[in-house]
Design a protein around this motif. Sequence first.
Motif, PDB file in Angstrom:
ATOM      1  N   ILE A   1       0.710  -1.024   0.329  1.00 29.46           N
ATOM      2  CA  ILE A   1      -0.099  -0.100   0.250  1.00 29.46           C
ATOM      3  C   ILE A   1       1.102   1.195  -0.022  1.00 29.46           C
ATOM      4  N   SER A   2       1.447   1.537   0.774  1.00 31.35           N
ATOM      5  CA  SER A   2       2.501   2.904   0.443  1.00 31.35           C
ATOM      6  C   SER A   2       3.668   3.070   0.054  1.00 31.35           C
ATOM      7  N   GLY A   3       4.275   1.521  -0.302  1.00 27.80           N
ATOM      8  CA  GLY A   3       5.140   1.335  -0.917  1.00 27.80           C
ATOM      9  C   GLY A   3       6.672   1.479  -0.248  1.00 27.80           C
ATOM     10  N   VAL A   4       6.878   1.945   1.190  1.00 20.76           N
ATOM     11  CA  VAL A   4       7.768   1.291   2.001  1.00 20.76           C
ATOM     12  C   VAL A   4       8.470   0.176   1.810  1.00 20.76           C
ATOM     13  N   GLN A   5       9.801   0.068   1.572  1.00 20.73           N
ATOM     14  CA  GLN A   5      10.602  -1.341   1.222  1.00 20.73           C
ATOM     15  C   GLN A   5      12.303  -0.990   2.179  1.00 20.73           C
ATOM     16  N   LYS A   6      11.482  -1.851   3.232  1.00 21.28           N
ATOM     17  CA  LYS A   6      12.904  -1.595   4.377  1.00 21.28           C
ATOM     18  C   LYS A   6      11.897  -2.962   4.997  1.00 21.28           C
ATOM     19  N   SER A   7      12.657  -3.707   5.615  1.00 19.88           N
ATOM     20  CA  SER A   7      12.420  -5.612   6.095  1.00 19.88           C
ATOM     21  C   SER A   7      12.203  -5.038   7.084  1.00 19.88           C
ATOM     22  N   GLU A   8      12.845  -3.946   7.605  1.00 15.07           N
ATOM     23  CA  GLU A   8      12.212  -4.052   9.140  1.00 15.07           C
ATOM     24  C   GLU A   8      11.179  -3.597   9.631  1.00 15.07           C
ATOM     25  N   LEU A   9      10.652  -2.510   8.427  1.00 21.56           N
ATOM     26  CA  LEU A   9       9.685  -1.871   8.748  1.00 21.56           C
ATOM     27  C   LEU A   9       7.498  -2.874   7.804  1.00 21.56           C
ATOM     28  N   VAL A  10       8.011  -4.002   7.716  1.00 20.21           N
ATOM     29  CA  VAL A  10       6.990  -4.708   7.237  1.00 20.21           C
ATOM     30  C   VAL A  10       6.840  -6.108   7.387  1.00 20.21           C
ATOM     31  N   GLU A  11       5.482  -6.483   7.105  1.00 16.83           N
ATOM     32  CA  GLU A  11       5.016  -7.399   7.839  1.00 16.83           C
ATOM     33  C   GLU A  11       4.496  -8.234   7.159  1.00 16.83           C
ATOM     34  N   ALA A  12       4.109  -9.990   7.406  1.00 17.54           N
ATOM     35  CA  ALA A  12       3.789 -10.510   6.224  1.00 17.54           C
ATOM     36  C   ALA A  12       2.230 -10.329   6.795  1.00 17.54           C
ATOM     37  N   CYS A  13       1.125  -9.827   5.791  1.00 18.87           N
ATOM     38  CA  CYS A  13      -0.992 -10.209   6.871  1.00 18.87           C
ATOM     39  C   CYS A  13      -1.173 -11.349   5.806  1.00 18.87           C
ATOM     40  N   HIS A  14      -2.019 -11.732   6.193  1.00 20.01           N
ATOM     41  CA  HIS A  14      -2.629 -12.583   6.221  1.00 20.01           C
ATOM     42  C   HIS A  14      -3.632 -12.389   5.790  1.00 20.01           C
ATOM     43  N   ILE A  15      -4.479 -12.143   4.489  1.00 18.72           N
ATOM     44  CA  ILE A  15      -5.656 -12.094   4.382  1.00 18.72           C
ATOM     45  C   ILE A  15      -6.739 -12.458   4.426  1.00 18.72           C
ATOM     46  N   VAL A  16      -6.682 -13.731   4.922  1.00 23.60           N
ATOM     47  CA  VAL A  16      -7.943 -14.363   5.606  1.00 23.60           C
ATOM     48  C   VAL A  16      -7.306 -14.447   6.577  1.00 23.60           C
ATOM     49  N   ASP A  17      -8.044 -14.321   7.843  1.00 20.19           N
ATOM     50  CA  ASP A  17      -7.153 -14.660   9.396  1.00 20.19           C
ATOM     51  C   ASP A  17      -6.941 -16.100   9.154  1.00 20.19           C
ATOM     52  N   TRP A  18      -5.725 -16.112   9.909  1.00 20.58           N
ATOM     53  CA  TRP A  18      -5.115 -17.120  10.027  1.00 20.58           C
ATOM     54  C   TRP A  18      -5.861 -18.938  10.821  1.00 20.58           C
ATOM     55  N   ALA A  19      -6.834 -18.136  11.776  1.00 21.22           N
ATOM     56  CA  ALA A  19      -7.692 -18.801  12.546  1.00 21.22           C
ATOM     57  C   ALA A  19      -8.804 -18.803  11.706  1.00 21.22           C
ATOM     58  N   GLU A  20      -9.350 -18.422  10.492  1.00 20.63           N
ATOM     59  CA  GLU A  20      -9.881 -18.577  10.185  1.00 20.63           C
ATOM     60  C   GLU A  20     -10.706 -19.372   8.899  1.00 20.63           C
ATOM     61  N   ASP A  21      -9.160 -20.017   8.792  1.00 19.03           N
ATOM     62  CA  ASP A  21      -9.025 -20.310   7.084  1.00 19.03           C
ATOM     63  C   ASP A  21      -7.328 -21.342   7.112  1.00 19.03           C
ATOM     64  N   LYS A  22      -8.027 -22.739   7.589  1.00 15.64           N
ATOM     65  CA  LYS A  22      -6.748 -23.581   7.597  1.00 15.64           C
ATOM     66  C   LYS A  22      -5.476 -24.012   6.677  1.00 15.64           C
ATOM     67  N   ALA A  23      -6.873 -24.349   5.308  1.00 17.01           N
ATOM     68  CA  ALA A  23      -6.224 -24.867   4.686  1.00 17.01           C
ATOM     69  C   ALA A  23      -5.263 -24.036   3.622  1.00 17.01           C
ATOM     70  N   ASN A  24      -5.577 -22.580   4.649  1.00 14.54           N
ATOM     71  CA  ASN A  24      -4.848 -21.542   3.929  1.00 14.54           C
ATOM     72  C   ASN A  24      -3.981 -20.749   4.464  1.00 14.54           C
ATOM     73  N   ARG A  25      -3.402 -21.028   5.877  1.00 15.75           N
ATOM     74  CA  ARG A  25      -2.966 -20.681   6.677  1.00 15.75           C
ATOM     75  C   ARG A  25      -1.844 -20.308   6.257  1.00 15.75           C
ATOM     76  N   THR A  26      -0.926 -21.308   5.129  1.00 17.91           N
ATOM     77  CA  THR A  26       0.325 -21.438   5.224  1.00 17.91           C
ATOM     78  C   THR A  26       0.714 -20.643   3.091  1.00 17.91           C
ATOM     79  N   ASN A  27       0.170 -20.652   2.853  1.00 16.16           N
ATOM     80  CA  ASN A  27      -0.452 -19.949   1.363  1.00 16.16           C
ATOM     81  C   ASN A  27      -0.466 -18.729   0.986  1.00 16.16           C
ATOM     82  N   PRO A  28       0.906 -18.650   0.436  1.00 12.64           N
ATOM     83  CA  PRO A  28       1.565 -17.082   0.044  1.00 12.64           C
ATOM     84  C   PRO A  28       0.671 -16.834  -0.284  1.00 12.64           C
ATOM     85  N   ARG A  29      -0.287 -16.876  -0.743  1.00 20.62           N
ATOM     86  CA  ARG A  29      -1.388 -15.806  -2.421  1.00 20.62           C
ATOM     87  C   ARG A  29      -2.366 -15.854  -1.079  1.00 20.62           C
ATOM     88  N   ASN A  30      -2.571 -16.249   0.659  1.00 20.01           N
ATOM     89  CA  ASN A  30      -3.251 -15.608   0.741  1.00 20.01           C
ATOM     90  C   ASN A  30      -2.756 -14.295   2.100  1.00 20.01           C
TER      91      ASN A  30
END
Length: 254
Positions: free
Chosen positions: A149-178
């Motif tokens: 969204i912001s375009g900030v490119q700094k490993s210390e300032l970004v995080e991996a976010c689940h699109i559909v929450d980890w607890a809600e979709d077991k099948a896609n917990r590890t899917n990088p397309r989620n």
Amino acid sequence: MMNKWTREETIVAFNLYCKIPFKSSSKTHPLVVRYARIIGRSPSALNMKIGNIGRLDPDLKSQGITGLKHGAKEEEAVWKEFYGNPEHLAYESERLIAQFLNKPIEEIAAISTQNLPQGAERETVIRQRVNQSFFRAAVMNSYNFRCCISGVQKSELVEACHIVDWAEDKANRTNPRNGLCLNPFFHKAYDKLLISITPDFEIVISDSLIDNTYSGDFQTYLSQLSGTKIHLPDKFLPQKDLLDIHHQKYLASR
């Protein structure tokens, strides 16, 4: 003549494919050199295998990146297996790396063994942490450590976010397309349904977030972001049906 690649070696190569930007892969890349040593292959051979895997990736093809033209059926089988069950193959790939190194998986995944439960519960916790680490590495590298969204490119300032929450979709917990790569502010706002991303990759900023932002410049920035497109990753594009699940929840919360 080098022996035919085994399924186990191919899975380790796929693990590495997920963890480094495709354009950065080369026989001199530190991770390529390291993983080649782990499986007993030359860095050139492993880099070629990564190129063979890349030919199967539709996201690369959509950008005109075709990878290498020739490959083995084993690569296709591993690719299909991952997309059929990313939760399983992600863990399996890390387990195999530990096996090649003759080390416990907790050690190669840098998991502290302090306060871990025993028995089956211990294995469940380790598996979850290993898969969470794999998901983070795959998402962050796909976006080249840039907030989509912001375009900030700094490993210390970004995080991996689940699109559909980890607890809600077991099948896609590890899917990088989620996954999305976001800075902490937008990650929190996304989880709290203050922003959304449509299946067409359009950013939507809620009126409540904009109205409750009292810095004029930042309020203007948020307003101007709404309706623009996210920065797309090089591979593992966000899955549109998963984006729609979150977006429908966002709309329902208004």
